[in-house]
Design a protein around this motif. Structure first.
Motif: not given
Length: 319
Positions: A257-260, A267-272
């Motif tokens: 879901l992160l791309p939308i 933060a790095e831990n939210f990089r796809v």
């Protein structure tokens, strides 16, 4: 020996009960302070330094240190977990202490741990920042399966930066998960100790000053990769099956879901890309994690659900 008055006085040597294992990688800038503090300990012990193929002069510093620690140099950087597991077969004392190379224990640190451990399998220290601020009294288990520093007692587990473990128990529960490289090796080990029916105690009087993050950079890409991957692997190995499936599914769904999403933290831990890499690594290690899970089940005296209900509750959170 004979005193000046001519009377005989018998001096009994105190046996060394603990091998303090210090893992270092490029520690030339700080490991001398750690070794100086170990040399000043009130309680006799052995010191074993595992050098993770440092290339910054650490080997030369270790060879010249007046405390003359035993040094094992690995051919490659095996991380904290890999180095601790490499050290385990070399320990022939009842206790094995884990100590970061950027930690400086008080002179009575080891004595307090040995005196307080009692029948428990592990004892965790009081870690403080350089300014005296409390960092940790151990590790707590959050309701979503994170291992996190706690400043409250009792603690679920020990912080690997400074702790004392019974050598025979550590071996009996499967040793240290070398493949973790670093991070969560303490949470995973503490979890297996709990499952085996042993206690873990916090010893607030065993003080250690910790130069947090001297070797690895908290917040870096590598930091988050190891943290996220090893949390999921720890859940696969130790948690109730439903919890492991739930948290891995949540991680995968959030990644998708992160791309939308519009409210993504910077933060790095939210990089796809990082999260996809973590999922790929977990999938690659799934067979070995499940084999480890079966072995842990065979050794367990307490059910996974019982450990989870006792420790992974809001009561074990800070505040």
């Amino acid at each position: 020996m004979t005193t000046s008055s001519g009377t005989a006085r018998i001096v009994l040597a105190v046996p060394e009960r603990t091998t303090v294992v210090v893992v270092t990688w490029r520690g030339a800038g700080h490991i001398a302070a750690c070794l100086d503090a170990l040399a000043a300990q009130e309680r006799p012990h052995r010191t074993l330094v595992v050098d993770n193929a440092s290339d910054d002069g650490t080997a030369r510093l270790l060879a010249g240190h007046p405390s003359r620690p035993r040094v094992v140099r690995l051919p490659r950087n095996a991380g904290y977990a890999g180095a601790m597991q490499a050290a385990l077969p070399l320990v022939d004392t009842p206790f094995m202490a884990w100590l970061n190379d950027d930690a400086v224990p008080a002179t009575d640190w080891l004595a307090r741990l040995e005196d307080a451990i009692g029948s428990a399998a592990a004892a965790t220290s009081r870690l403080e920042y350089a300014d005296g601020t409390l960092q940790s009294l151990g590790v707590r288990l959050t309701p979503d399966g994170h291992g996190a520093d706690t400043t409250a007692v009792p603690a679920f587990g020990f912080c690997g930066g400074a702790a004392l473990l019974r050598t025979d128990v550590l071996r009996a529960v499967g040793g240290v998960p070398a493949g973790f490289f670093c991070y969560y090796e303490d949470t995973d080990t503490a979890w297996r100790i709990r499952l085996a029916g042993h206690a873990i105690v916090a010893v607030p009087g065993a003080r250690v000053t910790h130069r947090h993050g001297a070797t690895t950079r908290p917040g870096s890409r590598s930091f988050h990769r190891w943290n996220e991957r090893n949390r999921l692997l720890t859940l696969l190995r130790c948690a109730p099956a439903g919890v492991a499936v739930r948290e891995i599914s949540r991680f995968a769904v959030l990644t998708a879901l992160l791309p939308i999403r519009q409210d993504v933290p910077d933060a790095e831990n939210f990089r796809v890309g990082l999260r996809c890499g973590v999922l790929a690594e977990v999938l690659l290690r799934l067979p070995s994690a499940l084999r480890a899970r079966r072995a842990i089940t065979r050794r367990s005296e307490v059910s996974r659900r019982s450990v989870w209900r006792t420790w992974a509750t809001p009561v074990s959170r800070e505040g």
